[in-house]
Enzyme design. Structure first.
Site, mmCIF file in Angstrom:
data_model
loop_
_atom_site.group_PDB
_atom_site.id
_atom_site.type_symbol
_atom_site.label_atom_id
_atom_site.label_comp_id
_atom_site.label_asym_id
_atom_site.label_seq_id
_atom_site.Cartn_x
_atom_site.Cartn_y
_atom_site.Cartn_z
ATOM 1 N N LYS A 1 9.521 15.798 -16.589
ATOM 2 C CA LYS A 1 8.086 15.677 -16.324
ATOM 3 C C LYS A 1 7.665 16.337 -15.020
ATOM 4 O O LYS A 1 6.510 16.693 -14.853
ATOM 5 C CB LYS A 1 7.681 14.222 -16.364
ATOM 6 C CG LYS A 1 7.706 13.788 -17.819
ATOM 7 C CD LYS A 1 7.644 12.396 -18.103
ATOM 8 C CE LYS A 1 7.479 12.093 -19.568
ATOM 9 N NZ LYS A 1 8.675 11.604 -20.208
HETATM 10 C C1 LIG Z 1 9.040 11.489 -21.420
HETATM 11 C C2 LIG Z 1 10.450 11.593 -21.808
HETATM 12 C C3 LIG Z 1 10.830 11.928 -23.121
HETATM 13 C C4 LIG Z 1 9.817 12.100 -24.234
HETATM 14 O O1 LIG Z 1 8.996 13.222 -24.068
HETATM 15 P P1 LIG Z 1 7.640 13.364 -24.909
HETATM 16 O O2 LIG Z 1 6.961 14.563 -24.388
HETATM 17 O O3 LIG Z 1 6.874 12.102 -24.642
HETATM 18 O O4 LIG Z 1 8.026 13.471 -26.340
HETATM 19 C C5 LIG Z 1 12.174 12.086 -23.387
HETATM 20 N N1 LIG Z 1 13.111 11.906 -22.426
HETATM 21 C C6 LIG Z 1 12.771 11.572 -21.168
HETATM 22 C C7 LIG Z 1 13.844 11.375 -20.170
HETATM 23 C C8 LIG Z 1 11.437 11.422 -20.818
HETATM 24 O O5 LIG Z 1 11.118 11.088 -19.551
#
Ligand SMILES: *Cc1c(COP(=O)(O)O)cnc(C)c1O
Length: 462
Positions: free
Chosen positions: A112
């Site tokens: 993220k």
């Molecule tokens: C947010 C997240 C996901 C999922 O991603 P999306 O875009 O919501 O599908 C998977 N793994 C981790 C470690 C995350 O932080």
């Protein structure tokens, strides 16, 4: 470039308007009206670019001159300098046909950071230019919260309220959010699950009358278009390393809200030679059931070792459904309206269309732990539980592709030490910059699971 709403009920918006909002006013999600595409020659020419330069190249076509290129370059360069690996998103080989794309070298150790470092800086730039203040409101299943706080906390022009499900995020995830200093930062632990948090946030966006009249809400959840946009870049980066535009690549993506994999879907439509996109899910398998059986229905939420994927309803899936239903907003509205009340399915042709691009799998906790242990023993690589779900799903779907499968390694294993211990391995240490995390002071408020408790809290503090 203009952006339209999936629900078809709002006039086209420009990049800045989309950046400064969240949900479209009609309750839909913003998508580009037309998608830029790159020819094989153009993709070939990207091969020599460093990560930040590649990001600039791709993002420029979506910003359409609204932010001067020199400013955009500065924002992007500063965002990725903060990453601890010189390549930003290094690719590691697991076996002949398997790779990991390490997306956890940013400040908060999950993918993220790729988007939120940029989003925070872009927001600050635009708010300064407009002499404007905003309230950031977001729900997190764990990783968005810290990445958003880290990305936006330096801006004097934002206040941030981040909801997380009380006692349903890992200790490291919680500490990473609740130890962020600043009078403009509020962590709200909601007595409910992630979907409850997400529902409260959506409802607050739909009716913002509780805010002072000079302020508006900005979303940092993956419904924010800029989040999706910045995630397109690493699909290009990985595919270029593995021979694009001349060779195809498949991706396995640990999926929760469908933001990350939707970015891969867009990259594919933009001309990147992606063969299969594998939706990797844990026991919360709504998307796996839809893709494999054409049954779209909610179930009970299960708490798993991969909490960032403990999601009942993937909000970004609406963006894909819009395409699947033939860009027909009234049909989409009807579909979304029926959803939750009955089991939905799409026509045979639409299902075939979905399967021409997506595969899926669901991996339970025991198998996740087995895989963590196996990769450690056989490959000397420690992966986090989300990544393990991705690798296993890639293996489950490997018959459908002859291309290499790249699993997005979405988080650093130290963030999810419960799963690592359950796999019988020693808990990894946090990287140096987070070494004293457990000694830092925490601040958060526990609130009942209701919209009014959140809006009243914001009114009191804003
Ligand atoms: C947010 C997240 C996901 C999922 O991603 P999306 O875009 O919501 O599908 C998977 N793994 C981790 C470690 C995350 O932080």
């Amino acid at each position: 470039m203009k952006y339209i709403s999936t629900r078809g009920g709002c006039p086209p918006q420009n990049f800045e308007q989309v950046l400064l909002s969240g949900l479209a006013p009609d309750g839909g999600l913003f998508i580009p009206q037309t998608l830029p595409t790159f020819s094989a020659e153009q993709i070939e020419a990207m091969k020599s670019l460093q990560y930040a330069d590649l990001a600039l190249e791709i993002v420029t076509s979506f910003v359409d001159g609204e932010i001067p290129t020199s400013q955009l370059k500065k924002v992007i360069d500063e965002s990725y300098v903060a990453f601890k690996h010189p390549e930003v998103a290094p690719l590691t080989r697991l076996s002949e046909h398997e790779y990991l794309l390490e997306l956890y070298h940013g400040p908060t150790l999950a993918f993220k950071d790729f988007a939120l470092q940029v989003l925070g800086r872009l927001l600050d730039h635009v708010l300064r230019k407009n002499d404007q203040r905003v309230v950031i409101l977001g729900a997190t299943s764990g990783d968005t919260g810290s990445a958003a706080l880290e990305g936006c906390r330096h801006s004097e022009r934002v206040e941030m309220y981040i909801l997380h499900p009380y006692q349903r995020v890992s200790a490291v995830q919680r500490k990473q959010m609740t130890t962020v200093p600043g009078d403009n930062v509020f962590n709200l632990a909601i007595e409910g699950n992630f979907d409850d948090c997400q529902r409260i946030v959506k409802a607050a966006f739909a009716n913002q009358a509780f805010l002072p009249s000079n302020k508006s809400l900005v979303a940092v959840n993956s419904i924010n278009w800029v989040r999706i946009l910045m995630q397109i870049v690493y699909y290009f980066y990985a595919a270029l390393k593995l021979g694009a535009p001349n060779k195809k690549v498949s991706f396995s993506v640990p999926t929760g809200n469908f933001g990350d994999i939707y970015a891969g879907y867009l990259a594919r439509r933009m001309g990147l030679p992606i063969d299969r996109l594998i939706v990797a899910t844990n026991k919360n398998d709504i998307l796996h059931r839809f893709i494999s059986r054409n049954e779209y229905s909610t179930t009970e939420l299960s708490k798993t070792f991969s909490p960032s994927m403990d999601i009942l309803v993937s909000s970004n899936f609406e963006r894909y459904l819009y395409d699947l239903l033939g860009k027909d907003s009234p049909a989409l509205c009807k579909f979304m309206d029926r959803f939750g009340k009955e089991t939905l399915s799409v026509s045979a042709e639409q299902w075939a269309q979905m399967k021409s691009c997506f595969d899926s799998s669901s991996v339970d906790d025991a198998t996740t732990c087995q895989l963590i242990s196996e990769l450690f023993t056989k490959n000397s690589i420690l992966v986090d539980p989300h990544t393990a779900v991705g690798v296993k799903s890639g293996r489950d779907c490997s018959e459908n592709t002859t291309s290499p499968i790249v699993t997005l390694a979405t988080a650093h294993p130290a963030k999810f030490s419960d799963a690592i211990s359950a796999a019988g391995l020693k808990e990894p240490n946090l990287p140096e910059h987070l070494g004293d995390l457990f000694d830092r002071e925490e601040r958060y408020s526990v609130l009942p699971n209701s919209l009014s408790s959140v809006t009243e809290f914001i009114q009191k503090h804003s």
